[in-house]
Design a protein around this motif. Structure first.
Motif, PDB file in Angstrom:
ATOM      1  N   ARG A 167       0.872  -1.184   0.000  1.00 22.36           N
ATOM      2  CA  ARG A 167       0.000   0.000   0.000  1.00 22.36           C
ATOM      3  C   ARG A 167       0.905   1.230   0.000  1.00 22.36           C
ATOM      4  NH1 ARG A 167      -3.872   1.458  -0.641  1.00 22.36           N
ATOM      5  NH2 ARG A 167      -4.975   2.111   1.234  1.00 22.36           N
ATOM      6  N   PRO A 168       0.430   2.341  -0.525  1.00 19.57           N
ATOM      7  CA  PRO A 168       1.287   3.541  -0.551  1.00 19.57           C
ATOM      8  C   PRO A 168       1.765   3.977   0.828  1.00 19.57           C
ATOM      9  CG  PRO A 168      -0.635   3.818  -1.963  1.00 19.57           C
ATOM     10  CD  PRO A 168      -0.857   2.560  -1.196  1.00 19.57           C
ATOM     11  N   LYS A 193       5.631 -10.708  -8.332  1.00 16.32           N
ATOM     12  CA  LYS A 193       4.818  -9.620  -8.870  1.00 16.32           C
ATOM     13  C   LYS A 193       4.469  -8.690  -7.706  1.00 16.32           C
ATOM     14  CE  LYS A 193       0.401  -8.690 -11.181  1.00 16.32           C
ATOM     15  NZ  LYS A 193      -0.837  -9.307 -11.716  1.00 16.32           N
ATOM     16  N   VAL A 194       5.061  -7.500  -7.721  1.00  9.85           N
ATOM     17  CA  VAL A 194       4.833  -6.515  -6.664  1.00  9.85           C
ATOM     18  C   VAL A 194       3.674  -5.624  -7.092  1.00  9.85           C
ATOM     19  CG1 VAL A 194       5.853  -4.702  -5.258  1.00  9.85           C
ATOM     20  CG2 VAL A 194       7.274  -6.597  -6.054  1.00  9.85           C
ATOM     21  N   THR A 195       2.614  -5.644  -6.282  1.00  6.85           N
ATOM     22  CA  THR A 195       1.402  -4.895  -6.605  1.00  6.85           C
ATOM     23  C   THR A 195       1.186  -3.807  -5.569  1.00  6.85           C
ATOM     24  OG1 THR A 195       0.417  -6.887  -7.559  1.00  6.85           O
ATOM     25  CG2 THR A 195      -1.061  -5.078  -7.068  1.00  6.85           C
ATOM     26  N   LEU A 196       0.956  -2.594  -6.045  1.00  5.85           N
ATOM     27  CA  LEU A 196       0.698  -1.454  -5.176  1.00  5.85           C
ATOM     28  C   LEU A 196      -0.675  -0.891  -5.539  1.00  5.85           C
ATOM     29  CD1 LEU A 196       1.930   0.425  -2.986  1.00  5.85           C
ATOM     30  CD2 LEU A 196       2.734   1.871  -4.840  1.00  5.85           C
ATOM     31  N   ARG A 197      -1.654  -1.018  -4.625  1.00  2.12           N
ATOM     32  CA  ARG A 197      -3.032  -0.624  -4.922  1.00  2.12           C
ATOM     33  C   ARG A 197      -3.345   0.722  -4.281  1.00  2.12           C
ATOM     34  NH1 ARG A 197      -7.246  -2.599  -7.330  1.00  2.12           N
ATOM     35  NH2 ARG A 197      -9.363  -2.068  -6.684  1.00  2.12           N
ATOM     36  N   GLY A 234      -5.178  -0.091 -14.171  1.00  2.00           N
ATOM     37  CA  GLY A 234      -6.374   0.314 -13.435  1.00  2.00           C
ATOM     38  C   GLY A 234      -6.010   1.182 -12.257  1.00  2.00           C
ATOM     39  N   ARG A 235      -6.376   0.726 -11.047  1.00  3.14           N
ATOM     40  CA  ARG A 235      -6.079   1.475  -9.835  1.00  3.14           C
ATOM     41  C   ARG A 235      -4.874   0.896  -9.085  1.00  3.14           C
ATOM     42  NH1 ARG A 235     -10.108   4.966  -8.402  1.00  3.14           N
ATOM     43  NH2 ARG A 235      -9.220   5.108  -6.301  1.00  3.14           N
ATOM     44  N   GLN A 236      -4.049   0.124  -9.781  1.00  5.20           N
ATOM     45  CA  GLN A 236      -2.880  -0.442  -9.114  1.00  5.20           C
ATOM     46  C   GLN A 236      -1.644  -0.300  -9.996  1.00  5.20           C
ATOM     47  OE1 GLN A 236      -4.038  -4.469  -8.317  1.00  5.20           O
ATOM     48  NE2 GLN A 236      -3.674  -5.176 -10.410  1.00  5.20           N
ATOM     49  N   MET A 237      -0.501  -0.207  -9.346  1.00  7.84           N
ATOM     50  CA  MET A 237       0.783  -0.121 -10.024  1.00  7.84           C
ATOM     51  C   MET A 237       1.509  -1.447  -9.836  1.00  7.84           C
ATOM     52  SD  MET A 237       3.699   2.847  -9.530  1.00  7.84           S
ATOM     53  CE  MET A 237       2.514   4.139  -9.916  1.00  7.84           C
ATOM     54  N   VAL A 238       2.039  -1.990 -10.927  1.00  9.16           N
ATOM     55  CA  VAL A 238       2.581  -3.346 -10.919  1.00  9.16           C
ATOM     56  C   VAL A 238       4.035  -3.313 -11.378  1.00  9.16           C
ATOM     57  CG1 VAL A 238       2.342  -5.686 -11.832  1.00  9.16           C
ATOM     58  CG2 VAL A 238       0.303  -4.322 -11.360  1.00  9.16           C
ATOM     59  N   MET A 239       4.868  -4.159 -10.747  1.00  5.50           N
ATOM     60  CA  MET A 239       6.257  -4.336 -11.136  1.00  5.50           C
ATOM     61  C   MET A 239       6.600  -5.823 -10.994  1.00  5.50           C
ATOM     62  SD  MET A 239       9.693  -2.511  -9.571  1.00  5.50           S
ATOM     63  CE  MET A 239       9.457  -3.225  -7.936  1.00  5.50           C
ATOM     64  N   LEU A 240       7.349  -6.374 -11.953  1.00  6.18           N
ATOM     65  CA  LEU A 240       7.716  -7.789 -11.941  1.00  6.18           C
ATOM     66  C   LEU A 240       9.218  -7.928 -11.730  1.00  6.18           C
ATOM     67  CD1 LEU A 240       6.678 -10.703 -12.314  1.00  6.18           C
ATOM     68  CD2 LEU A 240       7.258 -10.486 -14.739  1.00  6.18           C
TER      69      LEU A 240
END
Length: 248
Positions: A167-168, A193-197, A234-240
């Motif tokens: 989360r931010p 997979k790093v997900t930031l919503r 969408g509403r999330q930022m993704v990094m692999l």
């Protein structure tokens, strides 16, 4: 059922109609049921001749049963190498049972040599010109091939993609816990997979999320490398993050 049996049953049916009508009227005089019975017999006789004539014609046309495979069964295909009589090339390059190079011979000559040795003739290189065949025990060859394939599947590493969510406003303790999971997944050979919503008004501060993902990439540079840089979905930022390339 023969035509005679069919007509006899129809006659019994007509007789039953006549008796039933006479019983209802209480007399044995001529009744309309007799006309009905005669009509039944005439129709039955006509239908019987036509039906049994067609049946006899069909039996004469098809006397052999046709074996059919089940409706849902797929057609059988030979996926292995050709062996023995299935090798129909004009010439083949033959390798003997002891590994010696016999030379170019005909398949019939090679079959004779295989029979004398009590072994099979197996095509091992179908794309060569001429095809290369070897005299060997096909059952043993097939068993060893399946064993090698099974061992290769056991040694094969299936790479999975594990997801870790941030989360931010992730605090320090929570960040360290999540990073330990990232390190563990990378050490096991998986990708992360790093997900930031983002929620609600957090969408107005995307730079905070990007800074957090850059921090994750910096902390994992000794364990992995970033394959897909941060991007919005969408509403999330993704990094692999994937494994480091093997040295050597």
């Amino acid at each position: 059922m023969s035509p005679q049996t069919f007509l006899r049953r129809c006659w019994y049916c007509a007789l039953y109609v006549v008796k039933l009508g006479a019983k209802r009227r209480g007399a044995r005089e001529k009744t309309p049921e007799i006309d009905t019975a005669r009509l039944i017999l005439r129709l039955a006789e006509g239908y019987a001749h036509v039906y049994f004539a067609r049946l006899e014609t069909c039996n004469n046309q098809r006397t052999n049963l046709i074996a059919r495979r089940p409706h849902n069964a797929p057609p059988q295909r030979d996926t292995g190498p050709r062996i023995n009589e299935k090798i129909r090339n004009a010439e083949i390059r033959l390798i003997g049972a002891d590994g010696e190079n016999v030379g170019v011979v005909s398949p019939s000559r090679a079959m004779v040599m295989a029979d004398e040795a009590g072994l099979d003739l197996v095509e091992i290189s179908p794309n060569a010109n001429p095809p290369v065949c070897k005299i060997m025990d096909f059952g043993k060859f097939k068993y060893e091939t399946q064993k090698r394939e099974s061992e290769a599947r056991k040694k094969q590493k299936i790479i999975e993609i594990k997801e870790v969510k941030f989360r931010p406003n992730t605090d320090t303790n929570d960040y360290e816990v999540k990073m330990r999971n990232v390190f563990k997944f990378l050490e096991n050979g998986d990708k992360v997979k790093v997900t930031l919503r983002f929620r609600g008004r957090e969408m107005a501060h995307l730079n905070l999320g990007r800074e957090l993902l850059e921090r994750v990439a910096e902390d994992t540079k000794e364990h992995g490398r970033v394959e897909n840089f941060p991007k919005m979905e969408g509403r999330q930022m993704v990094m692999l993050i994937g494994q480091l390339p093997s040295k050597g």
